[in-house]
Design a protein around this motif. Structure first.
Motif, PDB file in Angstrom:
ATOM      1  N   GLY A  28       0.832  -1.193   0.000  1.00 34.95           N
ATOM      2  CA  GLY A  28       0.000   0.000   0.000  1.00 34.95           C
ATOM      3  C   GLY A  28       0.872   1.249   0.000  1.00 34.95           C
ATOM      4  O   GLY A  28       1.998   1.232   0.512  1.00 34.95           O
ATOM      5  N   GLU A  29       0.371   2.327  -0.562  1.00 29.54           N
ATOM      6  CA  GLU A  29       1.097   3.594  -0.609  1.00 29.54           C
ATOM      7  C   GLU A  29       0.113   4.730  -0.344  1.00 29.54           C
ATOM      8  O   GLU A  29      -0.950   4.785  -0.960  1.00 29.54           O
ATOM      9  CB  GLU A  29       1.769   3.796  -1.972  1.00 29.54           C
ATOM     10  N   VAL A  30       0.470   5.609   0.586  1.00 30.04           N
ATOM     11  CA  VAL A  30      -0.407   6.708   0.974  1.00 30.04           C
ATOM     12  C   VAL A  30       0.420   7.977   1.192  1.00 30.04           C
ATOM     13  O   VAL A  30       1.513   7.909   1.745  1.00 30.04           O
ATOM     14  CB  VAL A  30      -1.182   6.380   2.279  1.00 30.04           C
ATOM     15  N   VAL A  31      -0.121   9.104   0.749  1.00 26.60           N
ATOM     16  CA  VAL A  31       0.443  10.410   1.113  1.00 26.60           C
ATOM     17  C   VAL A  31      -0.592  11.119   1.982  1.00 26.60           C
ATOM     18  O   VAL A  31      -1.730  11.335   1.555  1.00 26.60           O
ATOM     19  CB  VAL A  31       0.776  11.269  -0.125  1.00 26.60           C
ATOM     20  N   SER A  32      -0.203  11.420   3.223  1.00 22.98           N
ATOM     21  CA  SER A  32      -1.094  12.092   4.178  1.00 22.98           C
ATOM     22  C   SER A  32      -0.412  13.319   4.751  1.00 22.98           C
ATOM     23  O   SER A  32       0.821  13.405   4.773  1.00 22.98           O
ATOM     24  CB  SER A  32      -1.456  11.153   5.340  1.00 22.98           C
ATOM     25  N   THR A  33      -1.221  14.226   5.256  1.00 21.90           N
ATOM     26  CA  THR A  33      -0.662  15.388   5.943  1.00 21.90           C
ATOM     27  C   THR A  33      -1.407  15.642   7.242  1.00 21.90           C
ATOM     28  O   THR A  33      -2.634  15.496   7.313  1.00 21.90           O
ATOM     29  CB  THR A  33      -0.730  16.653   5.062  1.00 21.90           C
ATOM     30  N   ALA A  34      -0.661  15.978   8.277  1.00 23.18           N
ATOM     31  CA  ALA A  34      -1.275  16.457   9.504  1.00 23.18           C
ATOM     32  C   ALA A  34      -1.782  17.873   9.265  1.00 23.18           C
ATOM     33  O   ALA A  34      -1.255  18.593   8.417  1.00 23.18           O
ATOM     34  CB  ALA A  34      -0.254  16.435  10.633  1.00 23.18           C
ATOM     35  N   ILE A  35      -2.824  18.271   9.986  1.00 20.21           N
ATOM     36  CA  ILE A  35      -3.374  19.618   9.838  1.00 20.21           C
ATOM     37  C   ILE A  35      -3.387  20.320  11.200  1.00 20.21           C
ATOM     38  O   ILE A  35      -3.159  19.690  12.239  1.00 20.21           O
ATOM     39  CB  ILE A  35      -4.790  19.598   9.229  1.00 20.21           C
ATOM     40  N   ASN A  36      -3.677  21.612  11.187  1.00 16.73           N
ATOM     41  CA  ASN A  36      -3.616  22.381  12.425  1.00 16.73           C
ATOM     42  C   ASN A  36      -4.937  22.365  13.189  1.00 16.73           C
ATOM     43  O   ASN A  36      -5.411  23.387  13.699  1.00 16.73           O
ATOM     44  CB  ASN A  36      -3.160  23.816  12.151  1.00 16.73           C
ATOM     45  N   LYS A  37      -5.529  21.184  13.275  1.00 14.94           N
ATOM     46  CA  LYS A  37      -6.667  20.901  14.156  1.00 14.94           C
ATOM     47  C   LYS A  37      -6.242  19.719  15.017  1.00 14.94           C
ATOM     48  O   LYS A  37      -5.682  18.747  14.496  1.00 14.94           O
ATOM     49  CB  LYS A  37      -7.929  20.575  13.359  1.00 14.94           C
ATOM     50  N   TYR A  38      -6.547  19.792  16.331  1.00 11.28           N
ATOM     51  CA  TYR A  38      -5.886  18.870  17.250  1.00 11.28           C
ATOM     52  C   TYR A  38      -6.839  18.179  18.229  1.00 11.28           C
ATOM     53  O   TYR A  38      -7.934  18.658  18.520  1.00 11.28           O
ATOM     54  CB  TYR A  38      -4.833  19.629  18.074  1.00 11.28           C
ATOM     55  N   MET A  39      -6.324  17.054  18.754  1.00  8.09           N
ATOM     56  CA  MET A  39      -6.912  16.358  19.890  1.00  8.09           C
ATOM     57  C   MET A  39      -6.019  16.631  21.096  1.00  8.09           C
ATOM     58  O   MET A  39      -4.800  16.434  21.032  1.00  8.09           O
ATOM     59  CB  MET A  39      -6.964  14.851  19.614  1.00  8.09           C
ATOM     60  N   TYR A  40      -6.616  17.086  22.189  1.00  4.83           N
ATOM     61  CA  TYR A  40      -5.873  17.363  23.409  1.00  4.83           C
ATOM     62  C   TYR A  40      -6.240  16.319  24.462  1.00  4.83           C
ATOM     63  O   TYR A  40      -7.434  16.094  24.723  1.00  4.83           O
ATOM     64  CB  TYR A  40      -6.209  18.755  23.942  1.00  4.83           C
TER      65      TYR A  40
END
Length: 249
Positions: A28-40
């Protein structure tokens, strides 16, 4: 008191190929990005031996086995914490919106619990343990990209192998390209939420159907193209073309 902050994510290409039903047959191959919305996640010592867990509900119990929240229960078992602790979670975005919230929660919780014990785990170990809780212990029909991008952050290319090895390649982007992408991408909250489990369970069972497997293989190629596109500092419209092809597939 320990507070962890863990990012939600969006996938640019390859989503679905991180499911075992696919990568056990083809990488499998995936390109993902983290974003500036968070879980605290907040973890603090409790004044007695009970356990208090606060999320959309609040639980106060005497033993780990009594905890209804499955991820919290398994995370406490894994880290060896048996009581006298308080765990509170707050998120920028509601669950069920397709941004990997359950895995973000798991990674953030593990990070906070280990920090509470004075331990610092690597991103790889946090991702691997989060996968262990969600996939192996709780038998959730999910893939691995969410745990890995939550743990590593940034923009990454992931490769999922049949032997369970996960290759992680952070993609260093020039500030100008990041700024152009940010200006060219829009993320909307539709007002509706759903449980991903039932959708992914159906996807898992349908993966090996010839037409579906062909489309998923196409998505791995798009992930590879997306990686090269980002590394070559391509224009945002090139990324848009990849997103469009992925949507059609």
């Amino acid at each position: 008191m320990i507070i962890s902050r863990t990012p939600f994510r969006i996938s640019f290409a390859g989503g679905g190929t991180d499911l075992k039903a696919f990568y056990s047959l083809k990488a499998g191959e995936v390109v993902s990005t983290a974003i500036n919305k968070y879980m605290y996640i907040t973890v603090n010592k409790r004044f007695d031996s009970t356990i208090r867990v606060s999320y959309s509900s609040t639980e106060i119990v005497n033993t780990v086995d009594e905890i209804c929240h499955p991820i919290v229960r398994e995370a406490l078992k894994l880290t060896g914490i048996s009581g006298g602790i308080e765990i509170v979670s707050i998120a920028d975005i509601p669950a069920g919106t397709g941004l990997g919230s359950s895995s973000t929660f798991t990674v953030g919780l593990l990070n906070a619990l280990y920090a509470y014990q004075g331990k610092l785990l690597s991103a790889e170990e946090l991702a691997r343990q989060a996968c262990r809780i969600e996939i192996d212990c709780l038998k959730e029909p999910i893939g691995k990209q969410d745990q890995y991008i939550a743990a590593y952050g940034g923009i990454c290319y992931f490769r999922f192998e049949a032997d369970e090895y996960v290759g992680v390649s952070p993609l260093p982007l020039k500030a100008e390209l990041k700024a152009n992408l940010n200006k060219s991408l829009l993320l909307f909250y539709t007002g509706s939420c759903r449980q991903a489990g039932s959708i992914l369970a159906e996807q898992q069972s349908n993966t090996t159907r010839p037409a579906n497997f062909k489309n998923l293989t196409c998505l791995t190629k798009l992930a590879a193209s997306c990686r090269e596109c980002l590394l070559d500092h391509a224009l945002p419209e090139d990324m848009g073309n990849i997103l469009h092809k992925g949507w059609l597939a």
